[in-house]
Design a protein around this motif. Structure first.
Motif, PDB file in Angstrom:
ATOM      1  N   ASP A  28    -120.511  -3.551 -60.554  1.00  0.00           N
ATOM      2  CA  ASP A  28    -120.834  -4.573 -61.555  1.00  0.00           C
ATOM      3  C   ASP A  28    -119.587  -5.231 -62.140  1.00  0.00           C
ATOM      4  N   ARG A  29    -118.414  -4.831 -61.660  1.00  0.00           N
ATOM      5  CA  ARG A  29    -117.145  -5.390 -62.112  1.00  0.00           C
ATOM      6  C   ARG A  29    -117.027  -5.328 -63.641  1.00  0.00           C
ATOM      7  N   LEU A  30    -117.318  -4.155 -64.178  1.00  0.00           N
ATOM      8  CA  LEU A  30    -117.376  -4.012 -65.633  1.00  0.00           C
ATOM      9  C   LEU A  30    -116.000  -3.973 -66.277  1.00  0.00           C
ATOM     10  N   GLN A  31    -115.009  -3.469 -65.576  1.00  0.00           N
ATOM     11  CA  GLN A  31    -113.658  -3.515 -66.145  1.00  0.00           C
ATOM     12  C   GLN A  31    -113.221  -4.958 -66.335  1.00  0.00           C
ATOM     13  N   GLU A  32    -113.476  -5.780 -65.337  1.00  0.00           N
ATOM     14  CA  GLU A  32    -113.142  -7.198 -65.446  1.00  0.00           C
ATOM     15  C   GLU A  32    -113.928  -7.856 -66.575  1.00  0.00           C
ATOM     16  N   ASN A  33    -115.188  -7.449 -66.742  1.00  0.00           N
ATOM     17  CA  ASN A  33    -116.005  -8.002 -67.819  1.00  0.00           C
ATOM     18  C   ASN A  33    -115.445  -7.624 -69.182  1.00  0.00           C
ATOM     19  N   CYS A  34    -114.952  -6.382 -69.295  1.00  0.00           N
ATOM     20  CA  CYS A  34    -114.331  -5.956 -70.546  1.00  0.00           C
ATOM     21  C   CYS A  34    -113.139  -6.833 -70.891  1.00  0.00           C
ATOM     22  N   ALA A  35    -112.333  -7.131 -69.892  1.00  0.00           N
ATOM     23  CA  ALA A  35    -111.156  -7.967 -70.126  1.00  0.00           C
ATOM     24  C   ALA A  35    -111.564  -9.376 -70.558  1.00  0.00           C
ATOM     25  N   MET A  36    -112.547  -9.941 -69.871  1.00  0.00           N
ATOM     26  CA  MET A  36    -112.937 -11.321 -70.148  1.00  0.00           C
ATOM     27  C   MET A  36    -113.660 -11.456 -71.488  1.00  0.00           C
ATOM     28  N   VAL A  37    -114.743 -10.696 -71.661  1.00  0.00           N
ATOM     29  CA  VAL A  37    -115.534 -10.815 -72.887  1.00  0.00           C
ATOM     30  C   VAL A  37    -114.759 -10.264 -74.078  1.00  0.00           C
ATOM     31  N   GLY A  38    -114.012  -9.173 -73.851  1.00  0.00           N
ATOM     32  CA  GLY A  38    -113.243  -8.590 -74.934  1.00  0.00           C
ATOM     33  C   GLY A  38    -112.174  -9.528 -75.461  1.00  0.00           C
TER      34      GLY A  38
END
Length: 513
Positions: free
Chosen positions: A402-412
């Motif tokens: 789900d590419r959640l690490q990347e999502n953390c970086a972007m949304v965070g």
């Protein structure tokens, strides 16, 4: 009551969700609360959030529903524990599949799940961190880490940072440096706390110290000199100018510039003073969270942990990274929080997001450090449970797929930069900090004094935010920091909804004040 009735709600609408929860058919809220007060330990009631508690019934991804069917955006994730989303379908599937095969057996037998998970977990850690011991919680993992550190080094004393939280067991209570979690009983012998290098609230501050998209707004304590933000720049290699040039040095064109943080130096001096006055010449370990969790998402100067690790190892100690809240991609830039500090610990402890809320923890260390522990006998009935391992393995797969690490970086990063705008708008927001989806918003009475906002005022904003459909957490030594640590699957639309709600809750408070 009249003031409460006048509370305004944001114009922004909650993002849609196509999931339909089951209708609640259980006990009434009144009966649930009655049993909670009469039959659950008083501590259960003491830690219950909100003046008007939330009665949770069901969850799906970043959403929770109460027994009345009201939907909430969950930005606290069961205290930073639901990593990939409530009842994530892929994780649910893995749990059900394992439940149909084998619920429980212990490490006295060889079942595939422990080995499969251990191999997958250590593949995500740097050498030589390749030996895993599975537990049931973060407190248990840190308790075990203390024992292993003392056995390996032959030393006893352990250092942590003030404001840290490393568990509530009789042993880890000593590591935890927060009065709220202390009792008047003997606990945690040999544990010592050094000054936390908090560049917002600490004795020394900095305006460019943190590994974060958002820095403090306090004046930097560094000497004024060459460089920016009041910091001294030391030029290692100068490629942008001739030695005979009489033109001013343009730092923006230099290839190699090291910026030296004097606030970091002062905090390191405090650690050195502890070595000179408080502990023996040889110590067992240093425990540190890459970003403090319960302490309120406190971040340190960029080189603090690197220099601390060096000093601790010179004293014969090992360095332990508590990744219970920062691990598994939550900080966005790296899978592990310690990687953002350019360090490799001797031991890593983890829990919470490791299994998306299923009880599990782990200690990962080196073969050399693990060896002395094997001279005795230690047995854990539920550590490495087949269901726990199956779920944790699915969590690792889901984070990648789900590419959640990347999502953390972007949304965070988006959340942090937008929250910084609210900081500039409201006098009562003193600091916005964090990295990825590990975020803290520190509240103050005013920016000049930085006095913590009162518990009563915090409760008003907290309650309004909940009433408008968003659940967040609280932390900090004085309970003055709002904690935003959601499931890592949240979207930018979710972030926008929260920002509108939080803005309105702040405005409501200012209007009442």
């Amino acid at each position: 009551m009249c003031q409460k009735a006048a509370v305004k709600h944001p114009s922004s609408q909650m993002p849609p969700c196509d999931y339909k929860p089951d209708s609640y058919q259980g006990m009434s809220k009144e009966r649930l609360l009655e049993i909670r007060k009469q039959n659950c330990h008083p501590m259960t009631m003491k830690v219950t959030y909100y003046r008007q508690p939330v009665f949770i019934h069901q969850g799906h991804m970043q959403w929770l529903w109460d027994v009345d069917g009201k939907r909430y955006l969950d930005l606290f994730a069961g205290v930073a524990t639901v990593s990939v989303g409530h009842c994530h379908p892929r994780v649910n599937e893995a749990a059900v599949k394992q439940l149909k095969h084998l619920w429980h057996t212990t490490a006295i037998y060889i079942h595939p799940q422990i080995q499969e998970y251990a191999e997958k977990l250590v593949s995500l850690l740097p050498e030589p961190l390749k030996v895993v011991y599975l537990t049931n919680s973060g407190s248990e993992a840190n308790d075990l880490a203390m024992l292993m550190a003392r056995l390996h080094t032959g030393n006893y004393d352990i250092i942590t940072l003030r404001g840290s939280y490393h568990g509530g067991s009789p042993m880890t209570m000593g590591l935890t440096s927060r009065t709220d979690y202390k009792y008047p009983v003997a606990s945690g012998f040999g544990c010592h706390n050094t000054m936390c290098p908090d560049v917002f609230r600490g004795v020394w501050g900095g305006s460019h110290c943190r590994d974060s998209p958002v820095q403090t707004i306090r004046e930097c304590n560094c000497s004024r000199g060459v460089g920016w933000g009041g910091r001294i720049a030391y030029i290692i290699e100068i490629h942008c100018m001739s030695l005979n040039s009489l033109h001013p040095l343009n730092l923006s064109n230099c290839n190699s510039v090291v910026c030296h943080c004097q606030a970091n130096d002062r905090y390191i001096e405090q650690l050195k003073e502890m070595f000179d006055t408080t502990v023996p010449h040889r110590i067992a370990a240093f425990f540190g969270e890459p970003i403090q969790g319960v302490g309120g998402a406190v971040q340190y100067p960029k080189n603090y942990l690197k220099e601390t690790y060096k000093l601790v190892r010179e004293k014969g100690g090992i360095c332990i990274a508590d990744e219970v809240q920062t691990g598994f991609g939550r900080t966005g830039s790296h899978f592990w929080g310690f990687q953002g500090h350019d360090i490799i610990p001797d031991m890593v402890t983890m829990a919470k997001g490791i299994a998306n809320g299923f009880p599990m923890g782990a200690v990962v260390t080196t073969e050399e450090i693990a060896r002395p522990f094997g001279k005795g006998l230690h047995f854990n009935t539920f550590g490495g449970n087949p269901v726990a391992c199956a779920i944790a393995s699915s969590v690792l797969d889901t984070i990648a797929e789900d590419r959640l690490q990347e999502n953390c970086a972007m949304v965070g990063t988006y959340l942090l930069t937008e929250l910084a705008k609210l900081r500039d708008k409201y006098e009562i927001i003193g600091d916005v900090r964090g990295k990825g989806l590990q975020i803290g918003v520190e509240m103050v009475t005013d920016k000049a004094s930085c006095k913590p906002l009162s518990p009563e005022a915090m409760a008003e904003i907290f309650e309004d935010t909940k009433d408008m459909g968003v659940l967040i957490g609280k932390g900090g030594i004085y309970g003055q920091t709002f904690r935003i640590k959601p499931p890592m699957c949240i979207t930018k639309d979710d972030a926008d909804f929260f920002l509108a709600v939080f803005d309105q809750a702040l405005q409501n408070y200012m209007d009442r004040r």
